[in-house]
Write an enzyme that holds these catalytic residues in place. Sequence first.
Site, short mmCIF file in Angstrom:
data_model
loop_
_atom_site.label_atom_id
_atom_site.label_comp_id
_atom_site.label_asym_id
_atom_site.label_seq_id
_atom_site.Cartn_x
_atom_site.Cartn_y
_atom_site.Cartn_z
N ALA A 1 60.45 42.63 35.27
CA ALA A 1 61.30 41.51 36.13
C ALA A 1 62.84 41.41 35.75
O ALA A 1 63.91 41.63 36.82
CB ALA A 1 60.92 39.85 35.78
N ARG B 1 63.77 39.72 22.58
CA ARG B 1 63.32 39.67 21.11
C ARG B 1 62.78 41.01 20.49
O ARG B 1 62.56 41.31 19.38
CB ARG B 1 62.08 38.71 20.91
CG ARG B 1 61.01 38.92 21.99
CD ARG B 1 59.94 37.87 21.95
NE ARG B 1 59.01 38.07 22.66
CZ ARG B 1 57.77 38.76 22.35
NH1 ARG B 1 57.84 39.32 21.20
NH2 ARG B 1 56.78 39.01 23.28
N TYR C 1 57.98 29.99 38.54
CA TYR C 1 58.01 29.09 39.29
C TYR C 1 57.00 27.87 39.37
O TYR C 1 56.82 27.16 40.10
CB TYR C 1 57.84 29.90 40.84
CG TYR C 1 56.58 30.54 41.00
CD1 TYR C 1 55.34 29.65 41.52
CD2 TYR C 1 56.30 31.78 40.77
CE1 TYR C 1 53.92 30.31 41.56
CE2 TYR C 1 54.81 32.51 40.95
CZ TYR C 1 54.08 31.61 41.45
OH TYR C 1 52.89 32.26 41.49
N SER D 1 48.65 32.19 40.05
CA SER D 1 49.19 33.02 40.76
C SER D 1 49.12 32.29 42.46
O SER D 1 48.06 31.78 42.82
CB SER D 1 49.14 34.43 41.12
OG SER D 1 50.02 34.89 42.27
N LEU D 2 50.37 31.79 43.06
CA LEU D 2 50.37 31.10 44.31
C LEU D 2 50.54 32.22 45.36
O LEU D 2 50.72 31.87 46.65
CB LEU D 2 51.37 30.18 44.32
CG LEU D 2 51.33 28.68 43.59
CD1 LEU D 2 52.21 27.74 43.53
CD2 LEU D 2 49.78 28.20 43.76
N ASP E 1 61.35 42.37 43.78
CA ASP E 1 61.91 41.47 42.87
C ASP E 1 63.56 41.49 42.90
O ASP E 1 64.22 40.54 42.80
CB ASP E 1 61.45 41.67 41.54
CG ASP E 1 60.10 41.20 40.97
OD1 ASP E 1 59.64 40.39 41.54
OD2 ASP E 1 59.54 41.79 40.06
N LYS F 1 53.64 45.85 35.54
CA LYS F 1 54.95 46.45 36.65
C LYS F 1 55.33 47.93 36.09
O LYS F 1 55.92 49.01 37.12
CB LYS F 1 56.10 45.63 36.46
CG LYS F 1 55.64 44.29 37.40
CD LYS F 1 56.62 43.30 37.61
CE LYS F 1 56.52 41.75 38.25
NZ LYS F 1 57.61 41.11 38.60
N ASN G 1 56.54 46.21 41.74
CA ASN G 1 55.77 44.94 42.13
C ASN G 1 55.15 45.07 43.45
O ASN G 1 54.42 44.07 43.72
CB ASN G 1 56.79 43.65 41.93
CG ASN G 1 57.65 43.46 43.02
OD1 ASN G 1 58.06 44.49 43.90
ND2 ASN G 1 57.71 42.17 43.75
#
Length: 512
Positions: A367, A387, A448, A254-255, A340, A303, A324
């Site tokens: 998400a 899926r 990202y 994570s950034l 989000d 989440k 989130n």
Amino acid sequence: MFAADRICGVVAAGTALEMERLLRRTLRQTGTAELRLDYLRGSAERAKFLKKLPKIRGAGGARHALLIATCRSRRGGGRFAGTAAAQRQALASAARAGCQWCDVEIEAARGWPAAQLRRDLRPARVLLSYHDFRRTPPNLGALARRLEGSGADALKIAAECRSIEDAVRLLALARGRRDRVIVPMGEVARAARVLALREGSALAYAPIATATAPGQTSLEEFSRVIAAGRSTDARWLTRQTRAYAVIGDPVAHSLSPLMHNTAFALRKQNAVYLSFHVRVLRDFLRGVGPLGISGFSVTLPHKEEMLRCLDDCDPLAREIGAVNTVVVRAGGRLYGYNTDYVGVLRALERRVRLASSRVLLLGAGGAARAAAFALARGGAAVSIWSRRPERARSLARAAGGEAVERGRIGREHFDAIVNCTPVGLHPRGGSPLRPAELDCRIVMDMIYRPRETELLRAARRRGIETISGVDMFVAQGVAQWEIWTGLRAPEAAMRRVVNQALRKEETESARK
């Protein structure tokens, strides 16, 4: 008790020449360094390095540095394979060479009478250390009292933390003390090492090159990500510092810490944002109060479960069914949001007119739920593939969209396709769709890292416009930061540091 610089750079190398190089590099970033003499290959290299040490200390700002000598035996978790007498001699030589402190492990101290130990290490002071690489001892208070009874000048307790609860117990030892160094070890305790400073631990260890214990944050990472432009002496970390976090499994990629800490530094906020590797959500939530967490971000896979753990939440987050962003209110009450939603809207609205568009979402997790409700409210016709078909159908019913089978994707046209799955995430890679299945004007990836996933690369090669996950990531992060602080976020700076970090990562990856 120790130095003003509470971040202690760990210097560990096999040769005297490399130790010297790393020490000089360390002292350009912090004024406190631990010299791991046990990493040097034999007594000749140790003697060679210690002979150079006075000269190194005499150069520039290094004369004001605080140096801690450590020569840990193998039974104490180090690399020194010599006799107890040789270990003592190495520490005594370091004291004579100018080290102000000697870290003496409890295993070595047992055979070293206290009065003799002090005489042998004079003029250095004694830091008595205890390490447990298997667990956090059950009775930490009794352990601390036993170590204090040794007559050492200060004590260090480092222990493996298997849970957030372990870290909470360990950090309690640091509260209100200036003569203790408390070191939570292990992946789950990485953030707790920084919080130990906030509680009062005299030092936190950060390697300049080689990690010497599990869960360490490098000196470069502390400076760039956690300090984010603030002083690396860490004096700004006090009991008044507000703590925020991102929780997930995995979370090391994570950034968010870089992005949020940059914003805190620029807006001069006394706050820090850390990442917690959380496998069991309830374990982290039990630690929120004791750790003094003011708010936190929630990422995969927590989440949806987080929604069931809140005291209350924003109506939109409840409708989406995933959270989130959490604010810790008075009395420890947890209030949830979903930003989000904002990220998806801001990223897509600039490229496509939602009211007349048809959008395919890949995935049906937290998400995807945010994206589905955002797009449906914007007037888009939402199609969902997962899926796990039952989850796609459930989300489609909730958001007023339709669930589609995989076979339809390549045969039908969409205005946009949005990847809401983790497929493609660094370092695993991969793509949720084949290039031939991309019949659309725009492909957006919520991932990202990397900025251009295999999915986006395939779309670009087919002449399809792409949207990187950076757009959504920054937008949702800005919304989070503003919820927590009530201030306007420095969005441009947050975007810049994220892109800089990703470009650096891409450059380094290309060189390999």
